[in-house]
Design an enzyme around this catalytic site. Structure first.
Site, mmCIF file in Angstrom:
data_model
loop_
_atom_site.group_PDB
_atom_site.id
_atom_site.type_symbol
_atom_site.label_atom_id
_atom_site.label_comp_id
_atom_site.label_asym_id
_atom_site.label_seq_id
_atom_site.Cartn_x
_atom_site.Cartn_y
_atom_site.Cartn_z
ATOM 1 N N LYS A 101 0.837 -1.204 0.000
ATOM 2 C CA LYS A 101 0.000 0.000 0.000
ATOM 3 C C LYS A 101 0.883 1.270 0.000
ATOM 4 O O LYS A 101 2.114 1.176 0.173
ATOM 5 C CB LYS A 101 -0.918 -0.064 1.221
ATOM 6 C CG LYS A 101 -1.967 -1.194 1.130
ATOM 7 C CD LYS A 101 -2.794 -1.241 2.415
ATOM 8 C CE LYS A 101 -4.005 -2.126 2.290
ATOM 9 N NZ LYS A 101 -4.830 -2.084 3.533
ATOM 10 N N TYR A 148 -12.781 -1.930 -2.842
ATOM 11 C CA TYR A 148 -13.251 -1.939 -1.449
ATOM 12 C C TYR A 148 -14.775 -1.840 -1.343
ATOM 13 O O TYR A 148 -15.298 -1.351 -0.343
ATOM 14 C CB TYR A 148 -12.587 -0.809 -0.660
ATOM 15 C CG TYR A 148 -11.150 -1.118 -0.277
ATOM 16 C CD1 TYR A 148 -10.837 -2.256 0.465
ATOM 17 C CD2 TYR A 148 -10.110 -0.268 -0.640
ATOM 18 C CE1 TYR A 148 -9.515 -2.542 0.814
ATOM 19 C CE2 TYR A 148 -8.791 -0.549 -0.293
ATOM 20 C CZ TYR A 148 -8.501 -1.692 0.435
ATOM 21 O OH TYR A 148 -7.207 -1.965 0.791
ATOM 22 N N PHE A 184 -14.780 3.354 8.696
ATOM 23 C CA PHE A 184 -13.415 3.696 8.289
ATOM 24 C C PHE A 184 -13.263 3.854 6.770
ATOM 25 O O PHE A 184 -12.168 4.125 6.270
ATOM 26 C CB PHE A 184 -12.419 2.628 8.787
ATOM 27 C CG PHE A 184 -12.718 1.222 8.339
ATOM 28 C CD1 PHE A 184 -12.337 0.768 7.090
ATOM 29 C CD2 PHE A 184 -13.390 0.342 9.181
ATOM 30 C CE1 PHE A 184 -12.607 -0.526 6.669
ATOM 31 C CE2 PHE A 184 -13.670 -0.965 8.769
ATOM 32 C CZ PHE A 184 -13.275 -1.393 7.516
ATOM 33 N N ARG A 212 -1.869 -14.127 3.411
ATOM 34 C CA ARG A 212 -2.571 -13.592 4.600
ATOM 35 C C ARG A 212 -1.751 -13.858 5.869
ATOM 36 O O ARG A 212 -1.676 -13.008 6.748
ATOM 37 C CB ARG A 212 -3.955 -14.233 4.738
ATOM 38 C CG ARG A 212 -4.902 -13.995 3.580
ATOM 39 C CD ARG A 212 -5.599 -12.682 3.592
ATOM 40 N NE ARG A 212 -6.499 -12.504 4.700
ATOM 41 C CZ ARG A 212 -7.224 -11.407 4.895
ATOM 42 N NH1 ARG A 212 -7.133 -10.388 4.035
ATOM 43 N NH2 ARG A 212 -8.028 -11.289 5.919
ATOM 44 N N THR A 253 -5.680 -8.251 10.413
ATOM 45 C CA THR A 253 -6.137 -6.875 10.188
ATOM 46 C C THR A 253 -6.009 -6.046 11.461
ATOM 47 O O THR A 253 -5.528 -4.908 11.417
ATOM 48 C CB THR A 253 -7.620 -6.884 9.725
ATOM 49 O OG1 THR A 253 -7.763 -7.824 8.680
ATOM 50 C CG2 THR A 253 -8.058 -5.510 9.258
ATOM 51 N N ARG A 263 2.843 -6.910 8.972
ATOM 52 C CA ARG A 263 2.192 -5.854 9.760
ATOM 53 C C ARG A 263 2.785 -5.796 11.172
ATOM 54 O O ARG A 263 2.985 -4.715 11.723
ATOM 55 C CB ARG A 263 0.678 -6.096 9.801
ATOM 56 C CG ARG A 263 0.012 -5.795 8.456
ATOM 57 C CD ARG A 263 -1.436 -6.245 8.406
ATOM 58 N NE ARG A 263 -2.083 -5.838 7.154
ATOM 59 C CZ ARG A 263 -3.259 -6.270 6.755
ATOM 60 N NH1 ARG A 263 -3.955 -7.129 7.490
ATOM 61 N NH2 ARG A 263 -3.774 -5.853 5.618
ATOM 62 N N ASN A 295 -1.731 0.014 7.094
ATOM 63 C CA ASN A 295 -1.181 -1.297 7.464
ATOM 64 C C ASN A 295 -0.348 -1.967 6.368
ATOM 65 O O ASN A 295 -0.258 -3.183 6.301
ATOM 66 C CB ASN A 295 -2.309 -2.203 7.945
ATOM 67 C CG ASN A 295 -3.365 -2.402 6.875
ATOM 68 O OD1 ASN A 295 -3.256 -1.874 5.785
ATOM 69 N ND2 ASN A 295 -4.377 -3.192 7.186
ATOM 70 N N HIS A 350 -1.832 -5.542 1.483
ATOM 71 C CA HIS A 350 -3.142 -6.162 1.233
ATOM 72 C C HIS A 350 -2.911 -7.557 0.677
ATOM 73 O O HIS A 350 -1.953 -7.777 -0.066
ATOM 74 C CB HIS A 350 -3.921 -5.338 0.190
ATOM 75 C CG HIS A 350 -5.122 -6.062 -0.338
ATOM 76 N ND1 HIS A 350 -6.312 -6.090 0.344
ATOM 77 C CD2 HIS A 350 -5.303 -6.828 -1.442
ATOM 78 C CE1 HIS A 350 -7.180 -6.834 -0.330
ATOM 79 N NE2 HIS A 350 -6.596 -7.297 -1.430
ATOM 80 N N GLU A 363 -10.202 -9.590 -7.711
ATOM 81 C CA GLU A 363 -9.200 -8.523 -7.592
ATOM 82 C C GLU A 363 -8.161 -8.592 -8.714
ATOM 83 O O GLU A 363 -7.725 -7.564 -9.232
ATOM 84 C CB GLU A 363 -8.547 -8.582 -6.202
ATOM 85 C CG GLU A 363 -9.550 -8.215 -5.111
ATOM 86 C CD GLU A 363 -9.074 -8.460 -3.678
ATOM 87 O OE1 GLU A 363 -7.912 -8.867 -3.476
ATOM 88 O OE2 GLU A 363 -9.882 -8.235 -2.755
HETATM 89 P P1 IDP Z 1 -7.578 -6.923 5.278
HETATM 90 O O1 IDP Z 1 -6.847 -5.863 4.494
HETATM 91 O O2 IDP Z 1 -6.733 -7.446 6.428
HETATM 92 O O3 IDP Z 1 -8.172 -8.023 4.435
HETATM 93 P P2 IDP Z 1 -10.251 -5.787 5.533
HETATM 94 O O4 IDP Z 1 -11.214 -6.125 6.630
HETATM 95 O O5 IDP Z 1 -10.555 -6.262 4.147
HETATM 96 O O6 IDP Z 1 -8.793 -6.207 6.020
HETATM 97 O O7 IDP Z 1 -10.160 -4.188 5.512
HETATM 98 C C1 IDP Z 1 -9.592 -3.499 4.434
HETATM 99 C C2 IDP Z 1 -8.696 -2.414 4.964
HETATM 100 O O8 IDP Z 1 -9.486 -1.457 5.671
HETATM 101 C C3 IDP Z 1 -7.662 -2.872 6.004
HETATM 102 O O9 IDP Z 1 -6.527 -3.432 5.424
HETATM 103 C C4 IDP Z 1 -7.370 -1.575 6.715
HETATM 104 O O10 IDP Z 1 -6.528 -0.721 5.928
HETATM 105 C C5 IDP Z 1 -8.764 -0.955 6.788
HETATM 106 N N1 IDP Z 1 -9.500 -1.358 8.014
HETATM 107 C C6 IDP Z 1 -10.095 -2.544 8.242
HETATM 108 N N2 IDP Z 1 -10.701 -2.609 9.445
HETATM 109 C C7 IDP Z 1 -10.478 -1.402 10.004
HETATM 110 C C8 IDP Z 1 -10.856 -0.829 11.268
HETATM 111 O O11 IDP Z 1 -11.516 -1.450 12.114
HETATM 112 N N3 IDP Z 1 -10.449 0.451 11.492
HETATM 113 C C9 IDP Z 1 -9.727 1.168 10.590
HETATM 114 N N4 IDP Z 1 -9.360 0.657 9.394
HETATM 115 C C10 IDP Z 1 -9.722 -0.600 9.087
#
Ligand code: IDP
Length: 138
Positions: free
Chosen positions: A9, A49, A57, A85, A91, A102, A112, A115, A126
């Site tokens: 990212k 997304y 968020f 993953r 996450t 991470r 973070n 992805h 994707e």
């Molecule tokens: P992932 O990237 O670990 O698969 P997802 O749930 O798909 O996680 O969320 C997409 C992105 O949204 C995350 O990578 C992170 O950047 C952001 N995100 C997810 N959950 C939260 C949260 O609870 N607070 C703030 N940002 C979040």
């Protein structure tokens, strides 16, 4: 052989972590099938997304992802979806153990670094979104 979609990212690219992250994926045994540096458009990110559009968020996430170029890639290997993953880490940043990307490089759940697709179905969606020229290979 399974394919997955992964991405360094904008914060990871700005911090010069592309090489470090790619090394982790390749050292584990995953191979690049496609890769590019791309500054994603709003339209692309809205599609990527889509499942999060009602989350609190969401706006911060889109702004963050539009803040600079990303390194998008398709990786191939046995269990590639699950392995990326695991290497990325969870996450919720409080749960990200040292040793994961991470866990080693960030302290914030939004910003973070990486992805990785969360299922084979998401990986296909994707890959087609970010590398439409691969539609006849997938
Ligand atoms: P992932 O990237 O670990 O698969 P997802 O749930 O798909 O996680 O969320 C997409 C992105 O949204 C995350 O990578 C992170 O950047 C952001 N995100 C997810 N959950 C939260 C949260 O609870 N607070 C703030 N940002 C979040």
């Amino acid at each position: 052989m399974e394919w997955t979609f992964a991405m360094v990212k904008p914060d990871g690219v700005k911090r010069g972590l592309i090489g470090e992250i790619l090394k982790r994926y390749e050292s584990k045994g995953l191979n690049l099938v496609a890769a590019k540096v791309i500054w994603p458009s709003l339209e692309l990110l809205q599609k990527h997304y889509e499942e999060h559009k009602d989350k609190p968020f969401y706006n911060d996430l889109i702004r963050y992802m539009m803040s600079g170029p990303v390194f998008a890639m398709v990786l191939e290997g046995d269990n590639a979806v699950r392995i990326v993953r695991l290497l990325n880490g969870p996450t919720k940043i409080e749960d990200a153990q040292p040793g994961t990307i991470r866990g080693d490089f960030c302290t914030n759940t939004t910003f973070n670094i990486v992805h990785g697709s969360d299922s084979l179905e998401s990986a296909k969606r994707e890959i087609l979104l970010w590398f439409p020229e691969y539609a006849n290979k997938i």
